[in-house]
Design an enzyme around this catalytic site. Structure first.
Site, mmCIF file in Angstrom:
data_model
loop_
_atom_site.group_PDB
_atom_site.id
_atom_site.type_symbol
_atom_site.label_atom_id
_atom_site.label_comp_id
_atom_site.label_asym_id
_atom_site.label_seq_id
_atom_site.Cartn_x
_atom_site.Cartn_y
_atom_site.Cartn_z
ATOM 1 N N GLU A 67 0.805 -1.238 0.000
ATOM 2 C CA GLU A 67 0.000 0.000 0.000
ATOM 3 C C GLU A 67 0.835 1.285 0.000
ATOM 4 O O GLU A 67 0.822 2.055 0.957
ATOM 5 C CB GLU A 67 -0.939 0.001 1.207
ATOM 6 C CG GLU A 67 -1.926 -1.141 1.165
ATOM 7 C CD GLU A 67 -2.889 -1.145 2.342
ATOM 8 O OE1 GLU A 67 -2.590 -0.545 3.379
ATOM 9 O OE2 GLU A 67 -3.959 -1.765 2.220
ATOM 10 N N GLU A 120 -5.315 -8.210 -0.618
ATOM 11 C CA GLU A 120 -5.990 -8.195 0.682
ATOM 12 C C GLU A 120 -7.464 -7.913 0.459
ATOM 13 O O GLU A 120 -7.807 -7.003 -0.308
ATOM 14 C CB GLU A 120 -5.440 -7.093 1.596
ATOM 15 C CG GLU A 120 -4.067 -7.378 2.145
ATOM 16 C CD GLU A 120 -3.582 -6.252 3.054
ATOM 17 O OE1 GLU A 120 -4.398 -5.639 3.765
ATOM 18 O OE2 GLU A 120 -2.377 -5.991 3.024
HETATM 19 C C1 BG6 Z 1 -4.287 -2.913 5.207
HETATM 20 C C2 BG6 Z 1 -2.921 -3.373 5.666
HETATM 21 O O1 BG6 Z 1 -4.254 -1.551 5.084
HETATM 22 O O2 BG6 Z 1 -5.349 -3.154 6.060
HETATM 23 C C3 BG6 Z 1 -2.943 -4.583 6.587
HETATM 24 O O3 BG6 Z 1 -2.106 -3.652 4.551
HETATM 25 C C4 BG6 Z 1 -4.030 -4.393 7.599
HETATM 26 O O4 BG6 Z 1 -1.689 -4.744 7.144
HETATM 27 C C5 BG6 Z 1 -5.360 -4.320 6.863
HETATM 28 O O5 BG6 Z 1 -4.062 -5.367 8.601
HETATM 29 C C6 BG6 Z 1 -6.551 -4.226 7.777
HETATM 30 O O6 BG6 Z 1 -6.378 -3.141 8.628
HETATM 31 P P1 BG6 Z 1 -6.505 -3.278 10.204
HETATM 32 O O7 BG6 Z 1 -6.059 -1.984 10.709
HETATM 33 O O8 BG6 Z 1 -7.936 -3.552 10.440
HETATM 34 O O9 BG6 Z 1 -5.611 -4.407 10.605
#
Ligand code: BG6
Length: 461
Positions: free
Chosen positions: A174, A365
């Protein structure tokens, strides 16, 4: 249908959130080791950790100790690929060391070997919200060009060492987070006099580092494919009022500005105009410009969690989200953390990126953070199944429509420490990990109902 089969379907993790092994095997302190628990976005402070504080990433969920068993579980699940990261601080503990840490390198040899033995393709990110804290101490953030040299040395070490094992590399997680949560990706603008200028200088330096890594990958591992990653949450206008439409357009453009450079190898004209209009002076040599152009990504990876809505009216209620929120979309439900759930948005995200860039895409993701309860020894996470079923269905539709999706890796395989809040309570995993926010628990792994759902999905694909 053929294209759909060509797509790797898998799971994702990150070293900083899952590995733990704090200072084990010669690892240095990384910035993720310095993140305390805080419900709100917590990339607010500089390292180093205080002595007595609770820093959940230092233990992670002990993937460092458990990786062999965890990979056995992945094999049982039946995934094609694991998208994870290597810890920069495990390989170059200080970041500016001359020699890498052999113990760290050997650890990732073992991880890759286990994955390959299990028939799982490693997709490796070089830096996922994780980098040696020492670099911050010594050179501040990415706005210092010394970081480029350190990152390139790290990249070269990886490509030389793992060229037989890793076929897919992602230079940064990201990258556009630099614009919204700069500290999370090593952009230390807080101490800078002209914050906006420091931010864009840091972004430029990261882009140059990305280009250098691509050149090195092509030299040492010519058969590998290398890309980079952004977070893309399409922004919808709240109404057809042209002001709302323009605002949504502004946000989407800004959000994709870094991807534009990654794919096209040059800055978009609106950004050059912004630099000029706002007197943002970037140190950018002719040589660097050439490097950007000559070393463009093979594919673009993106995370997708939610869409956003832009409005020019002050009266709309706010919604949270990955990177930045917007106003609340009345047509959507949201998670307990206020991230709005929009499966069609993932198809729009894929269309937007493919229409704009025409290169292979990865969704690296996509998942739902929720508070899971263990009842009668099991976890019935029907909400997560519904989320994944709806999102994967839209990904398949995008593929049928002609978008070249080469991987979809859901977030996440295991519950791991939340990147933004340091919580364990915000769980994304298909596999539950017995660990709470206070750091208590057995760390035992327990398959959730969603594990079996995804296993079935993977069998049928
Ligand atoms: C993304 C990141 O922005 O969101 C991850 O690349 C992160 O590392 C994921 O875990 C979800 O965000 P969060 O803050 O809910 O863990």
């Amino acid at each position: 249908m053929d294209r759909e089969r060509k797509c790797m379907w898998g799971v994702a993790l990150s070293a900083g959130q899952s590995e733990g092994g704090y200072q084990k095997g010669g690892k240095g302190i990384s910035i993720s080791d310095c993140i305390p628990i805080e419900r709100d976005r917590c990339f607010k402070r500089y390292p180093l950790p205080e002595k007595d504080g609770h820093y959940p990433c230092q233990r992670g969920v002990e993937f460092y100790e458990n990786y062999a068993d965890d990979i056995r579980l992945m094999k049982e699940l039946g995934v094609d690929a694991l998208r994870t990261s290597f810890s920069w601080a495990r390989i170059y503990p200080q970041g500016d060391d001359v020699q890498p840490n052999e113990e760290g390198l050997a650890f990732y040899d073992d991880v890759c070997d286990e994955l390959i033995l299990a028939g799982i393709e490693p997709i490796i990110t070089l830096s996922h919200l994780e980098m040696p804290a020492h670099l911050f101490e010594k050179y501040d953030g990415w706005q210092n060009k010394n970081w480029i040299t350190c990152y390139a040395r790290y990249a070269e070490t990886l490509f030389q060492r793992y060229h037989k094992k890793v076929k897919y590399w992602i230079t940064f997680n990201e990258m556009n987070m630099a614009l919204y949560l700069p500290l999370a990706v090593g952009v230390g603008v807080d101490r800078a006099e002209n914050k906006e200028e420091a931010k864009w200088q840091a972004v430029h330096n990261m882009l140059v580092a990305n280009a250098k890594a691509i050149a090195l990958c092509r030299k040492y591992s010519p058969h590998a494919r290398i890309g980079s990653m952004v977070a893309y949450s399409p922004v919808y206008p709240k109404s057809c009022n042209p002001r709302d439409v323009l605002k949504a357009n502004d946000l989407n453009r800004e959000n994709l500005a870094i991807a534009d450079v990654l794919v096209r190898g040059c800055y978009p004209s609106f950004l050059l105009h912004k630099f000029q209009a706002e007197q943002i002076g970037i140190q950018m040599t002719e040589m660097e410009r050439k490097e950007l152009y000559n070393n463009r990504v093979d594919f673009l990876a993106t995370s997708y969690y939610n869409s956003n809505v832009a409005s020019t009216s002050e009266e709309d209620g706010k919604a949270a989200g990955n990177l930045f929120g917007g106003v609340r979309n009345p047509y959507l439900e949201e998670t307990e953390w206020g991230w709005q759930i929009d499966p069609i948005g993932i198809r729009i995200c894929l269309r937007d990126l493919y229409d704009r860039y025409q290169i292979p895409l990865m969704i690296t993701e996509n998942g739902m953070g929720a508070r899971d309860a263990v009842e009668d020894g099991g976890i019935t996470d029907d909400y997560r199944i519904a989320y994944l079923a709806a999102h994967t269905a839209e990904v398949k539709k995008a593929i049928e429509e002609g978008v070249d999706v080469i991987a979809y890796t859901m977030w996440s395989f295991l519950d791991q420490v939340s990147a933004s809040s340091g919580e364990m309570a915000k769980r994304y995993g298909l596999v539950y990990v017995d660990l709470d926010d206070a750091g208590k628990g057995t760390l035992k792994r327990l398959k959730k109902k969603s594990f079996f759902w995804y296993q079935d999905f993977l069998r049928k694909k």
